[in-house]
Scaffold this active site. Structure first.
Site, PDB file in Angstrom:
ATOM      1  N   TYR A 175       0.843  -1.206   0.000  1.00  0.00           N
ATOM      2  CA  TYR A 175       0.000   0.000   0.000  1.00  0.00           C
ATOM      3  C   TYR A 175       0.875   1.252   0.000  1.00  0.00           C
ATOM      4  O   TYR A 175       1.696   1.450   0.899  1.00  0.00           O
ATOM      5  CB  TYR A 175      -0.893  -0.010   1.248  1.00  0.00           C
ATOM      6  CG  TYR A 175      -2.157   0.831   1.116  1.00  0.00           C
ATOM      7  CD1 TYR A 175      -2.348   1.696   0.050  1.00  0.00           C
ATOM      8  CD2 TYR A 175      -3.161   0.738   2.064  1.00  0.00           C
ATOM      9  CE1 TYR A 175      -3.513   2.445  -0.071  1.00  0.00           C
ATOM     10  CE2 TYR A 175      -4.337   1.488   1.957  1.00  0.00           C
ATOM     11  CZ  TYR A 175      -4.489   2.341   0.880  1.00  0.00           C
ATOM     12  OH  TYR A 175      -5.639   3.088   0.768  1.00  0.00           O
ATOM     13  N   TYR A 180      -0.627   7.100   3.775  1.00  0.00           N
ATOM     14  CA  TYR A 180       0.001   6.078   4.615  1.00  0.00           C
ATOM     15  C   TYR A 180       1.511   5.970   4.313  1.00  0.00           C
ATOM     16  O   TYR A 180       2.045   6.675   3.466  1.00  0.00           O
ATOM     17  CB  TYR A 180      -0.724   4.743   4.427  1.00  0.00           C
ATOM     18  CG  TYR A 180      -2.180   4.798   4.874  1.00  0.00           C
ATOM     19  CD1 TYR A 180      -2.527   5.313   6.125  1.00  0.00           C
ATOM     20  CD2 TYR A 180      -3.213   4.375   4.035  1.00  0.00           C
ATOM     21  CE1 TYR A 180      -3.857   5.382   6.540  1.00  0.00           C
ATOM     22  CE2 TYR A 180      -4.550   4.444   4.447  1.00  0.00           C
ATOM     23  CZ  TYR A 180      -4.865   4.949   5.700  1.00  0.00           C
ATOM     24  OH  TYR A 180      -6.180   5.026   6.108  1.00  0.00           O
ATOM     25  N   ARG A 228      -1.106  -0.777  -4.501  1.00  0.00           N
ATOM     26  CA  ARG A 228      -2.169   0.231  -4.445  1.00  0.00           C
ATOM     27  C   ARG A 228      -1.505   1.580  -4.246  1.00  0.00           C
ATOM     28  O   ARG A 228      -0.773   1.792  -3.271  1.00  0.00           O
ATOM     29  CB  ARG A 228      -3.122  -0.080  -3.291  1.00  0.00           C
ATOM     30  CG  ARG A 228      -4.385   0.740  -3.367  1.00  0.00           C
ATOM     31  CD  ARG A 228      -5.459   0.223  -2.474  1.00  0.00           C
ATOM     32  NE  ARG A 228      -6.740   0.338  -3.165  1.00  0.00           N
ATOM     33  CZ  ARG A 228      -7.896   0.520  -2.560  1.00  0.00           C
ATOM     34  NH1 ARG A 228      -7.945   0.577  -1.253  1.00  0.00           N
ATOM     35  NH2 ARG A 228      -9.006   0.617  -3.246  1.00  0.00           N
ATOM     36  N   ARG A 302     -17.115   4.652  -8.844  1.00  0.00           N
ATOM     37  CA  ARG A 302     -18.549   4.383  -8.603  1.00  0.00           C
ATOM     38  C   ARG A 302     -19.219   3.936  -9.888  1.00  0.00           C
ATOM     39  O   ARG A 302     -20.226   4.467 -10.318  1.00  0.00           O
ATOM     40  CB  ARG A 302     -19.236   5.609  -7.989  1.00  0.00           C
ATOM     41  CG  ARG A 302     -20.452   5.259  -7.135  1.00  0.00           C
ATOM     42  CD  ARG A 302     -20.975   6.433  -6.338  1.00  0.00           C
ATOM     43  NE  ARG A 302     -21.177   7.628  -7.119  1.00  0.00           N
ATOM     44  CZ  ARG A 302     -22.196   7.833  -7.956  1.00  0.00           C
ATOM     45  NH1 ARG A 302     -23.122   6.908  -8.098  1.00  0.00           N
ATOM     46  NH2 ARG A 302     -22.290   8.947  -8.638  1.00  0.00           N
ATOM     47  N   ALA A 324     -16.041  -0.602  -4.998  1.00  0.00           N
ATOM     48  CA  ALA A 324     -16.193  -0.726  -3.551  1.00  0.00           C
ATOM     49  C   ALA A 324     -17.669  -0.481  -3.282  1.00  0.00           C
ATOM     50  O   ALA A 324     -18.441  -1.413  -3.076  1.00  0.00           O
ATOM     51  CB  ALA A 324     -15.312   0.271  -2.824  1.00  0.00           C
ATOM     52  N   CYS A 348     -25.605   1.987  -6.631  1.00  0.00           N
ATOM     53  CA  CYS A 348     -25.092   2.822  -5.548  1.00  0.00           C
ATOM     54  C   CYS A 348     -25.494   4.260  -5.840  1.00  0.00           C
ATOM     55  O   CYS A 348     -25.341   4.731  -6.963  1.00  0.00           O
ATOM     56  CB  CYS A 348     -23.570   2.688  -5.513  1.00  0.00           C
ATOM     57  SG  CYS A 348     -22.790   3.973  -4.557  1.00  0.00           S
ATOM     58  N   CYS A 351     -24.214   8.167  -1.663  1.00  0.00           N
ATOM     59  CA  CYS A 351     -24.545   8.979  -0.481  1.00  0.00           C
ATOM     60  C   CYS A 351     -23.461   8.892   0.595  1.00  0.00           C
ATOM     61  O   CYS A 351     -23.387   9.728   1.479  1.00  0.00           O
ATOM     62  CB  CYS A 351     -25.875   8.520   0.105  1.00  0.00           C
ATOM     63  SG  CYS A 351     -25.835   6.786   0.649  1.00  0.00           S
TER      64      CYS A 351
END
Ligand code: ADP
Ligand code: SF4
Length: 699
Positions: A175, A180, A228, A302, A324, A348, A351
């Site tokens: 990651y 991070y 990622r 999305r 996701a 989805c 929201c």
């Protein structure tokens, strides 16, 4: 139905190093709020997506060492044998459906506060990020990693990778995103090092490359190694021989990972709400990655439309369609596309209530999919529901989100359902709210359900039907469900957080007035202590109509709760763009039709502001008249053979749309059985405690 051949490309397998994804539907790592403490809840949640056709299912962030401890925010761990056993439940569940399981190994670096482990956070140069939200603030500043710290993190990554392989994972992540540790090495603002890990881009990339190397050495023969990486900030920085540093980082790492999972840098841009951002919003940042590596690329945006997905692949933007939120809202999205059942996709709506669950530290909740997180706890499934043991006649009064969900689920269970609403269209609060700036996508909550309800022969739906007690008694159903919603009040509170009574003046409005088309005369003061979207969005709406608006809230920020849904920065931006004056930490204490008095929440100092109207966005109370009238006529109700009266949604307890949908679903699942049935409680996997055993034996 048959699949449209245009979508065949979505069902092609994709090689990820030594493993092969069965199709291009890739559930990217995402927070589920479940952690290793709820291993069965988590396994069932992820399994449902595998059953629904997602080819790859990943965990959320999974810490490699106690020095990466984000508590109290939820995160998974891969520290010991119990962790391996907890994760194995999920990998076995995912494998049962032929999908691959991925684990997002993660070190939070300076972004975590190590509140539980109490280890100083690690960072390249002792530089923390600047937290502006109290939930992310802490007093621990990070230490600068020395060479032995770097060796430790690499060792933990390798050990985490080996444990992951033992747990049954097929893809293991490195990651380097979202602030991070890996990301902190990439950015010179966080990385001031003068050794081989700092300075030039080649040096700043070194740590991430070494993480990839140790992971490959540990498990690369058996597992795909994924990187990622967040590219938003790097894409904005000119490179030396490429258009940006993002290009150069990918160029340097092109051969080191088996898969590139590319994303944005911060939650509000990475997982942005539909109120402000459309489908496929990452493309301008990540569109170049495939031109610099031969390895497959996955990204999100999305995606809910199969045409957009195909276009991403055909245009060479992505190889795998990352999801996701779309996978939470509809775990069966791939199967529905495969079977040509597009109309049945539970889209989805963006929201971000799901994200708020992570901020709240609880298992994921979803507005569109009330079964998310309830697969193991309550035995709910997004596509199947048990047939009713005794199908009956059910009258539902109110066709808002709660009534619609209840009707759909009762219909699926085989009840004979009558759904009546006094309005001219179904949707309840959505009918007005989806006309407000940015909220049109939310109408999918009603559209999805109405589409399915219209196909059902055992559900009758009536509009313009104002239902009272006499109508209910005449209809004499077996069960009555009241989904009559809530109303906004003009109630104000004191600085002690105690209600002090309604603000009384003819030009005091509530959101219900605006919904009914009664627009206030400007200038208008919006006083918002609801603190979710309504105050902010109505302010935008009024400003759009040319009304001069001032927004006042006792909270520290406008629409303060929207920090939970990643919307807050964009709410402030939207209000600023409309020249709205925002006053925080103030209570509205008086209004005389020309001036409003505002009182500082803490100091009690007052000032007055000119306004012709006030819009109070605060307390909502259930519409309870019908319930009370029915209760008053209980003898007539019993004589009509009505066995039960239940209230759901805002008519029971006002909340977000997600609450109403969940409430409607719960009622439909429980009708004919126990109301408020307890859910199953999960337990962490821990070594048996000998002391406890002996104590239990003694008892
Ligand atoms: P929820 O979010 O709980 O679904 P909503 O406020 O969105 O609540 O929807 C409530 C719906 O109930 C509205 O569409 C309203 O028109 C309808 N309603 C309220 N009272 C009655 C009634 N007596 N007869 C028919 N419909 C009603
Ligand atoms: Fe989408 Fe909202 Fe469900 Fe999240 S909660 S998956 S944003 S519908």
């Amino acid at each position: 139905m048959k699949r449209d051949p245009r979508y065949d490309v979505l069902f092609e397998p994709v090689k990820i190093g030594p493993v092969t994804a069965p199709n291009r539907f890739y559930q990217v790592p995402h927070a589920s709020g479940m952690t290793n403490a709820l291993p069965r809840v988590r396994a069932a949640f992820r399994e449902t997506k595998a059953e629904g056709g997602w080819g790859v299912i990943c965990t959320g962030a999974c810490s490699t060492d106690p020095s990466s401890d984000d508590s109290p925010l939820p995160f998974a761990t891969m520290w010991d044998t119990n962790d391996i056993r907890a994760h194995a439940m999920m990998t076995e569940a995912v494998h049962r459906h032929g999908s691959l399981a991925g684990v997002e190994l993660w070190h939070g670096g300076a972004s975590v506060m190590n509140r539980t482990s109490r280890i100083p956070p690690l960072s390249p140069s002792g530089i923390p990020w600047m937290a502006t939200h109290v939930g992310f603030m802490g007093n621990a500043r990070p230490k600068t990693m020395d060479k032995s710290d770097i060796r430790d993190v690499l060792r933990w990554q390798a050990e985490g990778a080996r444990k992951s392989r033992t747990a049954g994972f097929d893809i293991v992540y490195v990651y380097a995103g979202m602030g991070y540790l890996g990301y902190e090495f990439l950015l010179p603002e966080y990385n001031h090092r003068t050794d081989e890990y700092g300075g030039t881009l080649e040096n700043r990339v070194r740590f991430v490359r070494e993480l990839l190397d140790v992971t490959r050495d540990a498990v690369g023969k058996d597992c795909g190694v994924a990187l990622r990486i967040s590219l938003e900030e790097l894409r904005g920085r000119p490179g030396t021989h490429q258009p940006s540093e993002a290009h150069e980082v990918i160029e340097l790492l092109a051969d080191y990972a088996d898969l590139f999972d590319v994303k944005m840098d911060s939650s509000p841009t990475d997982c942005s709400a539909s109120r402000f951002t459309g489908e496929g919003s990452h493309e301008p940042v990540i569109d170049f990655v495939k031109s610099l590596t031969k390895k497959p690329v996955v990204g999100v945006g999305r995606f809910t439309s199969p045409d957009t997905m195909v276009s991403q692949i055909r245009r060479g933007v992505l190889d795998l369609i990352g999801g996701a939120r779309p996978s939470i809202a509809d775990p069966f999205l791939p199967v529905k596309i495969k079977e040509g059942r597009h109309d049945e996709i539970r889209e989805c709506i963006g929201c971000n209530i799901c994200i708020s669950s992570w901020h709240d530290g609880v298992p994921v909740r979803c507005t569109q999919n009330p079964t998310a997180g309830e697969e193991w706890r309550r035995g709910w499934h997004p596509e199947r529901v048990d047939a009713a043991k005794k199908p009956g006649k059910v009258l539902i009064v109110g066709g808002g989100p709660a009534g619609l969900e209840c009707a759909l689920t009762l219909g699926r269970r085989g009840h004979e359902v009558t759904l009546a609403d006094k309005g001219t269209s179904f949707g309840g609060r959505l009918t007005f709210e989806t006309r407000l700036p940015g909220l049109s996508t939310w109408n999918r909550v009603a559209e999805y359900r109405l589409g399915r309800l219209n196909e059902m022969t055992n559900v009758s739906m009536y509009l313009e039907s104002d239902i009272g007690v006499d109508e209910i008694i005449d209809l004499a159903p077996d069960h009555v469900v009241l989904a009559t919603g809530a109303r906004w009040t003009r109630m104000l509170y004191s600085s002690m957080e105690i209600p002090v009574g309604e603000l009384d003046h003819p030009r005091v409005y509530t959101p219900d007035d605006i919904a009914a088309g009664r627009l206030p005369e400007g200038p208008t003061l919006v006083f918002d202590f609801d603190s979710y979207y309504m105050g902010g969005v109505l302010t935008e709406y009024l400003a759009q109509q040319g009304n001069e608006v001032t927004y006042v809230t006792p909270a520290g920020q406008a629409s303060a709760w929207t920090i939970m849904t990643n919307e807050l920065p964009l709410v402030h931006r939207a209000l600023a763009r409309r020249n709205v004056r925002v006053t925080t930490l103030h209570m509205l204490t008086a209004f005389d039709g020309a001036m409003a008095t505002l009182t500082h929440l803490f100091t009690g100092e007052t000032f007055r502001i000119k306004c012709r109207s006030v819009l109070v966005v605060g307390l909502r109370m259930p519409r309870k008249e019908l319930f009370e009238a029915l209760t008053a006529r209980s003898e007539d109700v019993s004589a009509a053979g009505i066995k039960s009266i239940r209230r759901i949604g805002d008519g029971l307890a006002p909340g977000a749309i997600a609450h109403a949908v969940h409430s409607g679903h719960t009622c439909a699942q429980e009708l004919g059985g126990k109301q408020y049935a307890p859910y199953r409680r999960d337990t962490p996997i821990v070594d048996a405690e000998p002391e406890f055993k002996s104590r239990a034996a003694a008892e």
